[in-house]
Design an enzyme around this catalytic site. Structure first.
Site, PDB file in Angstrom:
ATOM      1  N   CYS A   2       3.982   5.633   0.467  1.00  0.00           N
ATOM      2  CA  CYS A   2       4.239   6.917   0.023  1.00  0.00           C
ATOM      3  C   CYS A   2       4.263   8.094   1.212  1.00  0.00           C
ATOM      4  O   CYS A   2       3.465   8.073   1.881  1.00  0.00           O
ATOM      5  CB  CYS A   2       3.363   7.463  -1.204  1.00  0.00           C
ATOM      6  SG  CYS A   2       3.450   6.518  -2.589  1.00  0.00           S
ATOM      7  N   ARG A  27       8.216   5.551   4.522  1.00  0.00           N
ATOM      8  CA  ARG A  27       6.745   5.330   4.000  1.00  0.00           C
ATOM      9  C   ARG A  27       6.993   4.701   2.471  1.00  0.00           C
ATOM     10  O   ARG A  27       5.913   4.242   2.029  1.00  0.00           O
ATOM     11  CB  ARG A  27       5.880   6.450   3.935  1.00  0.00           C
ATOM     12  CG  ARG A  27       5.586   6.764   5.373  1.00  0.00           C
ATOM     13  CD  ARG A  27       4.680   7.900   5.333  1.00  0.00           C
ATOM     14  NE  ARG A  27       3.511   7.796   4.863  1.00  0.00           N
ATOM     15  CZ  ARG A  27       2.534   7.286   5.522  1.00  0.00           C
ATOM     16  NH1 ARG A  27       2.744   7.171   6.835  1.00  0.00           N
ATOM     17  NH2 ARG A  27       1.296   7.096   4.929  1.00  0.00           N
ATOM     18  N   TRP A  78       6.471   4.750  -2.794  1.00  0.00           N
ATOM     19  CA  TRP A  78       6.316   3.294  -2.786  1.00  0.00           C
ATOM     20  C   TRP A  78       5.576   2.828  -4.076  1.00  0.00           C
ATOM     21  O   TRP A  78       4.495   3.390  -4.244  1.00  0.00           O
ATOM     22  CB  TRP A  78       5.647   2.568  -1.516  1.00  0.00           C
ATOM     23  CG  TRP A  78       5.931   1.181  -1.611  1.00  0.00           C
ATOM     24  CD1 TRP A  78       6.741   0.388  -1.175  1.00  0.00           C
ATOM     25  CD2 TRP A  78       4.822   0.375  -1.876  1.00  0.00           C
ATOM     26  NE1 TRP A  78       6.597  -1.001  -1.102  1.00  0.00           N
ATOM     27  CE2 TRP A  78       5.304  -1.028  -1.740  1.00  0.00           C
ATOM     28  CE3 TRP A  78       3.641   0.340  -2.535  1.00  0.00           C
ATOM     29  CZ2 TRP A  78       4.839  -2.131  -1.839  1.00  0.00           C
ATOM     30  CZ3 TRP A  78       2.871  -0.826  -2.900  1.00  0.00           C
ATOM     31  CH2 TRP A  78       3.294  -2.150  -2.575  1.00  0.00           C
ATOM     32  N   ASN A 104      -0.676  10.146  -2.575  1.00  0.00           N
ATOM     33  CA  ASN A 104      -0.262   8.908  -1.645  1.00  0.00           C
ATOM     34  C   ASN A 104      -1.911   8.218  -1.856  1.00  0.00           C
ATOM     35  O   ASN A 104      -2.765   8.439  -1.486  1.00  0.00           O
ATOM     36  CB  ASN A 104       0.007   9.170  -0.276  1.00  0.00           C
ATOM     37  CG  ASN A 104      -0.048   7.853   0.502  1.00  0.00           C
ATOM     38  OD1 ASN A 104       0.060   6.750   0.084  1.00  0.00           O
ATOM     39  ND2 ASN A 104      -0.487   8.019   1.920  1.00  0.00           N
ATOM     40  N   GLY A 105      -1.831   6.785  -2.290  1.00  0.00           N
ATOM     41  CA  GLY A 105      -3.277   6.220  -2.566  1.00  0.00           C
ATOM     42  C   GLY A 105      -3.101   5.403  -3.793  1.00  0.00           C
ATOM     43  O   GLY A 105      -2.206   5.404  -4.644  1.00  0.00           O
ATOM     44  N   GLU A 489       6.812 -14.693  14.415  1.00  0.00           N
ATOM     45  CA  GLU A 489       7.292 -13.551  14.220  1.00  0.00           C
ATOM     46  C   GLU A 489       8.838 -13.273  14.062  1.00  0.00           C
ATOM     47  O   GLU A 489       9.227 -12.647  13.482  1.00  0.00           O
ATOM     48  CB  GLU A 489       7.099 -12.474  15.708  1.00  0.00           C
ATOM     49  CG  GLU A 489       7.543 -11.191  15.871  1.00  0.00           C
ATOM     50  CD  GLU A 489       6.974 -10.196  15.004  1.00  0.00           C
ATOM     51  OE1 GLU A 489       6.078 -10.334  14.156  1.00  0.00           O
ATOM     52  OE2 GLU A 489       7.608  -8.956  14.851  1.00  0.00           O
ATOM     53  N   LYS A 493      10.548 -11.285  10.877  1.00  0.00           N
ATOM     54  CA  LYS A 493      11.621 -10.579  10.983  1.00  0.00           C
ATOM     55  C   LYS A 493      12.760 -10.829  10.156  1.00  0.00           C
ATOM     56  O   LYS A 493      13.558  -9.829   9.496  1.00  0.00           O
ATOM     57  CB  LYS A 493      12.115 -10.464  12.547  1.00  0.00           C
ATOM     58  CG  LYS A 493      10.988  -9.762  13.586  1.00  0.00           C
ATOM     59  CD  LYS A 493      11.303  -8.151  13.504  1.00  0.00           C
ATOM     60  CE  LYS A 493      10.040  -7.673  12.651  1.00  0.00           C
ATOM     61  NZ  LYS A 493       8.746  -7.529  12.987  1.00  0.00           N
ATOM     62  N   GLU A 496      11.941 -10.371   6.257  1.00  0.00           N
ATOM     63  CA  GLU A 496      11.997  -8.857   5.902  1.00  0.00           C
ATOM     64  C   GLU A 496      13.015  -8.273   6.082  1.00  0.00           C
ATOM     65  O   GLU A 496      13.522  -7.369   5.296  1.00  0.00           O
ATOM     66  CB  GLU A 496      10.771  -8.166   6.491  1.00  0.00           C
ATOM     67  CG  GLU A 496      10.865  -7.960   7.880  1.00  0.00           C
ATOM     68  CD  GLU A 496       9.821  -7.143   8.394  1.00  0.00           C
ATOM     69  OE1 GLU A 496       9.020  -6.529   7.556  1.00  0.00           O
ATOM     70  OE2 GLU A 496       9.484  -7.223   9.625  1.00  0.00           O
ATOM     71  N   HIS A 512       4.490 -33.575  10.967  1.00  0.00           N
ATOM     72  CA  HIS A 512       3.462 -33.841   9.891  1.00  0.00           C
ATOM     73  C   HIS A 512       3.779 -33.123   8.740  1.00  0.00           C
ATOM     74  O   HIS A 512       3.192 -32.694   7.681  1.00  0.00           O
ATOM     75  CB  HIS A 512       2.042 -32.849  10.182  1.00  0.00           C
ATOM     76  CG  HIS A 512       1.573 -33.744  11.665  1.00  0.00           C
ATOM     77  ND1 HIS A 512       0.833 -34.885  11.483  1.00  0.00           N
ATOM     78  CD2 HIS A 512       1.673 -33.218  13.026  1.00  0.00           C
ATOM     79  CE1 HIS A 512       0.742 -34.988  12.902  1.00  0.00           C
ATOM     80  NE2 HIS A 512       1.237 -34.146  13.816  1.00  0.00           N
ATOM     81  N   LYS A 615       6.637   1.050   5.350  1.00  0.00           N
ATOM     82  CA  LYS A 615       6.059   0.954   6.650  1.00  0.00           C
ATOM     83  C   LYS A 615       4.367   0.719   6.530  1.00  0.00           C
ATOM     84  O   LYS A 615       3.966  -0.083   7.340  1.00  0.00           O
ATOM     85  CB  LYS A 615       6.434   2.124   7.536  1.00  0.00           C
ATOM     86  CG  LYS A 615       6.230   2.069   8.918  1.00  0.00           C
ATOM     87  CD  LYS A 615       6.931   1.131   9.629  1.00  0.00           C
ATOM     88  CE  LYS A 615       6.503   0.996  11.041  1.00  0.00           C
ATOM     89  NZ  LYS A 615       7.145  -0.073  11.719  1.00  0.00           N
TER      90      LYS A 615
HETATM   91  O1  M6R Z   1       0.727  -0.484  10.746  1.00  0.00           O
HETATM   92  P1  M6R Z   1       0.261  -2.112  11.045  1.00  0.00           P
HETATM   93  O2  M6R Z   1       0.557  -2.339  12.393  1.00  0.00           O
HETATM   94  O3  M6R Z   1      -1.234  -2.099  10.514  1.00  0.00           O
HETATM   95  O4  M6R Z   1       1.049  -2.660   9.778  1.00  0.00           O
HETATM   96  C1  M6R Z   1       0.664  -4.109   9.931  1.00  0.00           C
HETATM   97  C2  M6R Z   1       1.985  -4.901   8.966  1.00  0.00           C
HETATM   98  O5  M6R Z   1       2.280  -4.258   7.801  1.00  0.00           O
HETATM   99  C3  M6R Z   1       3.241  -4.684   9.804  1.00  0.00           C
HETATM  100  O6  M6R Z   1       3.383  -5.317  11.014  1.00  0.00           O
HETATM  101  C4  M6R Z   1       4.410  -5.377   9.039  1.00  0.00           C
HETATM  102  O7  M6R Z   1       4.257  -6.777   9.156  1.00  0.00           O
HETATM  103  C5  M6R Z   1       5.927  -5.116   9.741  1.00  0.00           C
HETATM  104  N1  M6R Z   1       6.952  -4.702   8.453  1.00  0.00           N
HETATM  105  C6  M6R Z   1       6.432  -6.414  10.258  1.00  0.00           C
HETATM  106  O8  M6R Z   1       7.514  -5.932  10.775  1.00  0.00           O
END
Ligand code: M6R
Length: 620
Positions: A2, A27, A78, A104-105, A489, A493, A496, A512, A615
């Site tokens: 949010c 956000r 969100w 927010n929260g 990673e 990517k 997501e 395995h 985010k």
């Molecule tokens: O703000 P942060 O680095 O703590 O966020 C951690 C994860 O939420 C963040 O890296 C998330 O996995 C990304 N969307 C990955 O691209």
């Protein structure tokens, strides 16, 4: 999650608030809403499910002139409590419609508060936890000891709330002020000429001012056009920390790119260079903030890296270097698991908390748990003054600049660089590396922005490849040693951004179980170790590739320039510059970012705002 923004000043609040929401949309983008005090006794509110664009269309239909006023606030959501429909969009109002609240929260005791309100005959119109706050503030302002005093009313309500919250409140009888409260969720203040802002992130007001103030925990702020007053929840005046934002509006805009993420991928050489700058002084690695002694660093006998998502992967990369350089045992743990398994922590444990936002709830709680157990905490963070660095004993900031795309790119590379500097700082403190060795390692790191720039110059072929993979059902990623976190990673990517099934594996694990997934035409991305730096692993990896190729996989191989041995095994070859072994993730990750973004674009998805994500994840 949010985004919230509040404004009091000399401009039309609606314009400021909507612009601010545009920069905070990363956000959360389930719904958006605004409230503007349009005169004494009148409040104009509009809210709409879906992206901010839906709200903007609605404002055009209604007529923006209906929102004339110089105090207002907005929210981009969100969803946590209740689906993303109009009735759950913020702002929420009390029964009289005189109070509006954005939040927010999560208010953890909202069910009890809701039951109490309903027992008193209040009819709630949404499924949210936030609406209870609007009713409670409305009542506190209307009667009792806080009658007619909006800041005092909000303070009184805060005492009744548990959970994490940033709240921004306006009341029709207080047309020239906005009041906000903060516990655990972020809130920063922007101080301009005859105007004041509050927002989840400085990006919301960077166009107007770069002078900001960081709020502390459990504080209430009142803003008007002349400035602000901050108190604690009991009304005692409280300390705040002013700071100047070291980037400007252009950093928070797309600058001609179709998506923020594409711009952020290109900014990686600068993000790396800015992160390294100023940290090697007079032959020594220096941190940004150190509230622990050098002796504390010398006494460390075990390191945990705690983080989530990409930040966690950056920790996995660092583990190889920190163990190699310091001979300290390093465990890398998902922050969401860390505190629930009773890890063995004491004064000699260093917990490195890595977070771009500095507000990820899982990581923040891991930090709190570590400190409760007397461990030292060092934060690696991209956001000045966020909660995680505030609660840590030492801080190393990554200077990636604002990262707006939900998928982490430049922040990830900057986290790797910062984590490696933490390793060097430990090696230097413990004497496991001589000064000239630390200088050499740092010099190698300092050469990485140029290496990443070189990779960026060659990614057109990766884009073409991405388009050819757009119809794939799944993609596997394989790596060994530091290539393993790169594989993880790469898979994250792709999941997501392209909503495609993707898995990262340690290549040695293939036999395995995962090898059963290989079928004709399945794309498999392989991150090759350097033939010179890790010759043994390179040879093993070549065997792994031939095993999967024999079973029909389409092999997409990332290999060091000049690695001829692997060429016959690569259906597609992506070359990356030769760099020191421990630094290879910095160059190997970049093509994978480009690949995922291009697959997502080819599939018609919004690369900056993947579905269901936000985010900053400020709930556990
Ligand atoms: O703000 P942060 O680095 O703590 O966020 C951690 C994860 O939420 C963040 O890296 C998330 O996995 C990304 N969307 C990955 O691209």
């Amino acid at each position: 999650m949010c985004g919230i923004v509040g404004y009091v000043g000399h401009r039309q609040a609606l314009d400021v608030v909507v612009d601010g929401l545009r920069r905070l949309e990363y956000r959360g983008y389930d719904s958006a809403g605004v409230a503007v005090v349009t005169g004494p006794g009148t409040l104009a509110v509009e809210r709409k499910a879906g992206r901010l664009a839906n709200l903007e269309n609605r404002l055009d239909e209604v007529g923006r002139g209906e929102f004339a006023g110089t105090a207002g606030m907005g929210h981009t959501r969100w969803a946590t409590h209740g689906p993303p429909v109009d009735r759950n969009a913020h702002p929420h109002r009390d029964a009289t419609g005189r109070v509006a609240v954005v939040h927010n929260g999560i208010i953890e005791n909202f069910a009890a508060l809701r039951a109490e309100l309903e027992a008193d005959g209040v009819e709630l119109t949404s499924d949210t936890d936030t609406e209870t706050v609007a009713h409670l503030v409305g009542r506190a302002y209307a009667e009792g000891p806080t009658k007619g005093d909006l800041p005092a009313s909000l303070r009184a309500v805060c005492h009744r709330l548990s959970g994490a919250f940033t709240l921004v409140v306006t009341h029709v009888d207080e047309p020239d002020m906005i009041v906000a409260a903060r516990r655990s969720s972020p809130l920063v203040v922007g101080v301009g000429e005859g105007e004041t802002f509050v927002a989840s992130d400085v990006a919301a007001f960077i166009e107007y001012t770069r002078d900001a103030v960081e709020l502390g925990q459990d504080q209430v702020i009142t803003i008007d056009r002349d400035g602000y007053l901050v108190t604690d929840f009991d009304g005692e005046e409280a300390q705040t920390r002013p700071f100047h934002v070291d980037w400007d509006l252009s950093a928070a805009e797309k600058g001609g790119h179709e998506y923020f993420m594409l711009k952020e991928i290109e900014e990686q050489p600068t993000a790396l260079a800015d992160t390294l700058r100023g940290h090697f002084v007079d032959g020594r690695i220096v941190l940004d903030e150190q509230r622990m002694t050098d002796q504390d660093l010398r006494d460390v006998d075990k390191v945990f890296v705690v983080a989530c998502g990409s930040a966690y992967h950056s920790g996995l990369v660092a583990k190889y270097a920190i163990e190699h350089w310091t001979r300290l045992p390093v465990e890398v743990e998902l922050a969401s698991e860390f505190r629930y398994r009773d890890p063995v922590l004491d004064r000699a444990t260093l917990v490195v908390a890595v977070s771009q936002s500095g507000e990820t709830a899982d990581t923040l709680e891991a930090v709190r748990h570590a400190r409760d157990q007397k461990a030292r905490v060092l934060a690696v963070c991209n956001t000045n003054g966020a909660q995680i660095p505030r609660e840590s004993d030492a801080v190393l900031y990554t200077h990636a600049g604002p990262e707006i795309g939900v998928a982490s790119t430049k922040a990830f590379l900057a986290q790797i660089a910062a984590n490696l500097m933490v390793g060097l700082a430990l090696a230097q403190a413990r004497g496991t590396k001589y000064s000239d060795e630390v200088a050499r390692e740092f010099a190698e790191l300092a050469a990485m922005p140029a290496a990443v720039a070189k990779v960026l110059g060659t990614v057109e072929r990766v884009r073409e490849l991405g388009r050819s993979l757009a119809d794939s059902k799944a993609v596997l990623f394989l790596g060994r040693h530091v290539g393993y976190p790169v594989a993880l990673e790469g898979a994250l990517k792709l999941k997501e951004l392209a909503y495609m099934h993707a898995e990262g594996f340690a290549a040695g694990e293939l036999k395995h179980g995962p090898i059963a997934l290989i079928e004709e035409g399945l794309p498999v991305v392989i991150v090759m170790p350097s033939p010179k730096g890790r010759a043994v692993l390179h040879a093993k990896m070549v065997s792994n590739i031939s095993e999967i190729q024999a079973r029909g996989a389409r092999t997409i191989v990332l290999a060091e320039e000049g690695d001829e041995t692997v060429r016959p095994f690569a259906d597609e070859l992506i070359e990356i510059p030769a760099v020191p072994t421990l630094l290879q993730p910095l160059v190997a990750t970049v093509p994978l970012q480009v690949l995922s973004a291009e697959i997502a674009r080819a599939r018609g998805y919004d690369v900056d705002k993947p579905r269901n994500l936000a985010k900053s994840v400020t709930v556990e």
